[in-house]
Design a protein around this motif. Structure first.
Motif, PDB file in Angstrom:
ATOM      1  N   UNK A  74       3.657  10.256  52.094  1.00  0.00           N
ATOM      2  CA  UNK A  74       4.162  10.837  53.353  1.00  0.00           C
ATOM      3  C   UNK A  74       3.117  10.779  54.461  1.00  0.00           C
ATOM      4  N   UNK A  75       1.923  10.331  54.154  1.00  0.00           N
ATOM      5  CA  UNK A  75       0.851  10.293  55.173  1.00  0.00           C
ATOM      6  C   UNK A  75       1.089   9.155  56.164  1.00  0.00           C
ATOM      7  N   UNK A  76       0.615   9.354  57.393  1.00  0.00           N
ATOM      8  CA  UNK A  76       0.611   8.254  58.378  1.00  0.00           C
ATOM      9  C   UNK A  76      -0.525   7.300  58.039  1.00  0.00           C
ATOM     10  N   UNK A  77      -0.516   6.119  58.633  1.00  0.00           N
ATOM     11  CA  UNK A  77      -1.579   5.162  58.348  1.00  0.00           C
ATOM     12  C   UNK A  77      -2.952   5.728  58.736  1.00  0.00           C
ATOM     13  N   UNK A  78      -2.990   6.465  59.853  1.00  0.00           N
ATOM     14  CA  UNK A  78      -4.253   7.056  60.294  1.00  0.00           C
ATOM     15  C   UNK A  78      -4.772   8.078  59.299  1.00  0.00           C
ATOM     16  N   UNK A  79      -3.839   8.887  58.760  1.00  0.00           N
ATOM     17  CA  UNK A  79      -4.241   9.903  57.779  1.00  0.00           C
ATOM     18  C   UNK A  79      -4.763   9.243  56.494  1.00  0.00           C
ATOM     19  N   UNK A  80      -4.088   8.138  56.110  1.00  0.00           N
ATOM     20  CA  UNK A  80      -4.559   7.435  54.903  1.00  0.00           C
ATOM     21  C   UNK A  80      -5.963   6.856  55.122  1.00  0.00           C
ATOM     22  N   UNK A  81      -6.168   6.293  56.292  1.00  0.00           N
ATOM     23  CA  UNK A  81      -7.511   5.746  56.603  1.00  0.00           C
ATOM     24  C   UNK A  81      -8.556   6.856  56.555  1.00  0.00           C
ATOM     25  N   UNK A  82      -8.202   8.002  57.091  1.00  0.00           N
ATOM     26  CA  UNK A  82      -9.135   9.128  57.097  1.00  0.00           C
ATOM     27  C   UNK A  82      -9.456   9.591  55.674  1.00  0.00           C
ATOM     28  N   UNK A  83      -8.404   9.670  54.850  1.00  0.00           N
ATOM     29  CA  UNK A  83      -8.613  10.088  53.458  1.00  0.00           C
ATOM     30  C   UNK A  83      -9.445   9.054  52.711  1.00  0.00           C
ATOM     31  N   UNK A  84      -9.151   7.802  52.983  1.00  0.00           N
ATOM     32  CA  UNK A  84      -9.907   6.724  52.343  1.00  0.00           C
ATOM     33  C   UNK A  84     -11.389   6.832  52.691  1.00  0.00           C
ATOM     34  N   UNK A  85     -11.665   7.058  53.975  1.00  0.00           N
ATOM     35  CA  UNK A  85     -13.063   7.154  54.421  1.00  0.00           C
ATOM     36  C   UNK A  85     -13.769   8.333  53.750  1.00  0.00           C
ATOM     37  N   UNK A  86     -13.040   9.457  53.580  1.00  0.00           N
ATOM     38  CA  UNK A  86     -13.652  10.643  52.934  1.00  0.00           C
ATOM     39  C   UNK A  86     -14.045  10.323  51.486  1.00  0.00           C
TER      40      UNK A  86
END
Length: 563
Positions: A74-86
């Protein structure tokens, strides 16, 4: 200033944050599909943590991964990128090593007296009166030998970045190889070490401050592997000499590696291409090496794991001899009670494309023509390209060259010869020809000493011929000793370290007792066709006995038939 003190690793701590940031940026930006990467990570981590013995920290981690698995879709692409970076940042800092020059210098000074104490306290008392000899590594020269083109490698280390790729038998290997580099006057290298080894606070302190970076082999998902590979690549690009064990884990069988896991070594081609793209070419070369022990610290556990069908797929042994201080002390005392009991043999360097390299880091093909290594990573228009599929093929060919070097640089010891001769006797006495029937012949076979000595000499003569052809290595003692002396040397090495007798003296000869351990030690000669080869990797035929014809035929074989 000594060559080793000019190595980039002495400035690692100042560059550490920049290195980790480069890794985080490259992995995060290079992940094409964050949804796929996060799903893969969440699946594997949830599976791992659900089956582990859960500590409060593991319960917390498990809850986080389960939450990610539920919400990532359900995450947006931006949220996924942010989670990935974390996640990548967390892994990046966890993996990153450290190097403290003060700890390096202190440990270099501590090693000789500590080992000398283990060897002979009376010797230590004498050396205390001569401080220079007390901290000299020369005191260990007759116990631990370092062989190979050392002068060439010292010169070469000033012109390129070294990747040492030794065989792997024991958890002692990284310590032993570090000693070898120090003794050879070569600069220290950074290396990946299993995270489980950092649980010992003393060992962890030295490893953490001497360039080791943490590799958590329990984590199997691709995102973590990308972090590890990128970290390795960034280090190579920046000129940090590195150490990989391309066997992936310790050899369970005791045999020389014939198939390698080249994930980390494969980063060298990309790292080299990136230095070209940045217009600061830094050549990279590999140094295959073998670490050879008269006896192996963890031999019993490793061979038991190899023989257990379920053990073949296991990656980490949580509890073995390397976690028991008493066994380590016995092992070190035994090794240092016998001359030449550890030999580290460095092979000739090769570039990431399998070409020979000279002391100025120039590459030469098989016809001895100088070649430009950059031509391997350029397209038809001369442009440098990053191409993982191409690099994977180069790395497979590199792996073949490394394995060939392992065979040439395997150092045969008395324990290998005597084990192979005894195991051949077991095969002849066994009612059936399968391995497990042979292994059950414990305390059944007694070989007259003279017969065993003759068998050992026959085998040793064949080894000598292979050594003369440059296909294996053998030390002076093993090359020239009588059969009786070789049997006695091996029995003395086995006795006093392994808890149960391996070979036992009887009035009528030598009793073959621990067949598993004899199998383990004879396997060191299996890849050369000098011992029964039941350990060839899947899909690879067993090694054939070497051919000797005409003047190459061993005299003992002519008299008594081939071993």
């Amino acid at each position: 200033m000594a060559i080793r003190d000019q190595a980039p690793i002495f400035g690692f701590n100042e560059a550490r944050e920049d290195i980790v940031r480069a890794v985080i940026s490259r992995v995060t930006l290079g992940t094409r599909d964050p949804l796929l990467a996060l799903n893969d990570a969440a699946y594997h981590e949830t599976k791992r943590l659900e089956s582990s013995k859960k500590s409060p920290e593991e319960y917390r981690e498990l809850a986080e991964w389960q939450k990610l698995a539920r919400t990532v879709g359900r995450m947006s692409d931006g949220e996924r990128r942010q989670k990935l970076a974390e996640i990548v940042e967390r892994y990046g800092w966890d993996v990153a090593g450290n190097f403290d020059p003060r700890v390096f210098r202190v440990s270099s000074k501590l090693l000789p007296p500590v080992v000398t104490y283990l060897l002979a306290p009376r010797t230590l008392a004498r050396l205390v009166r001569d401080p220079r000899r007390l901290v000299s590594l020369e005191a260990l020269d007759d116990k631990v030998r370092v062989e190979g083109p050392l002068e060439e490698l010292r010169e070469l280390s000033q012109h390129g970045t070294a990747v040492y790729v030794p065989t792997h038998l024991s958890n002692m290997d990284s310590i032993v190889f570090g000693y070898a580099l120090e003794r050879a006057g070569l600069p220290p290298a950074t290396y990946g070490a299993g995270k489980n080894l950092f649980t010992n606070p003393v060992l962890s302190f030295f490893m953490h401050n001497l360039g080791a970076y943490r590799v958590d082999r329990r984590i199997r998902h691709n995102l973590y592997k990308d972090v590890l590979k990128t970290y390795s690549g960034v280090l190579l690009e920046r000129g940090y000499h590195s150490l990989f064990f391309p066997g992936g884990t310790r050899s369970r069988s005791g045999g020389v590696e014939r198939r390698l896991k080249l994930g980390l070594a494969g980063t060298a081609v990309e790292a080299y291409a990136r230095t070209l793209l940045a217009e600061r070419e830094r050549r990279i070369y590999f140094v295959p090496a073998t670490i050879n022990y008269l006896i192996t610290l963890e031999a019993e556990t490793l061979i038991a794991d190899f023989l257990a069908e379920a053990g073949k797929g296991r990656f980490i042994i949580e509890d073995d001899e390397s976690t028991r201080i008493g066994r380590i002390a016995n092992f070190v005392r035994k090794l240092f009670d016998m001359q030449g009991s550890v030999v580290i043999r460095l092979g000739h360097p090769i570039d990431p494309f399998g070409n020979r390299v000279d002391e100025r880091c120039r590459s030469y093909d098989r016809r001895n023509r100088e070649v430009d290594p950059s031509s391997y990573v350029r397209d038809t228009s001369g442009k440098v390209m990053l191409d993982p599929a191409r690099d994977a093929q180069y790395t497979r060919e590199l792996g073949d060259e490394i394995c060939k070097s392992y065979l040439k640089n395997t150092v045969v010891m008395a324990t290998h010869l005597v084990a192979a001769a005894c195991f051949e006797r077991l095969r002849r006495a066994s009612p059936a020809g399968d391995l497990f029937t042979v292994l059950r012949q414990r305390d059944v076979v007694v070989v007259p000493r003279d017969d065993l000595a003759a068998d050992v000499v026959k085998l040793r003569d064949r080894v000598n011929l292979l050594a003369d052809r440059g296909e294996i290595a053998i030390g002076d003692f093993t090359r020239r000793a009588s059969g009786g002396d070789l049997v006695e040397h091996a029995m003395r090495a086995f006795a006093g370290y392994h808890p149960a007798p391996v070979l036992s003296p009887r009035p009528e000869g030598v009793s073959i007792c621990d067949t598993n351990l004899l199998f383990y030690y004879q396997n060191r000669l299996a890849a050369h066709g000098l011992a029964w080869d039941t350990i060839a990797p899947p899909g690879m035929p067993p090694a054939r006995p070497p051919s000797f014809e005409g003047k190459d035929a061993p005299r003992s074989a002519v008299r008594g038939g081939a071993q």
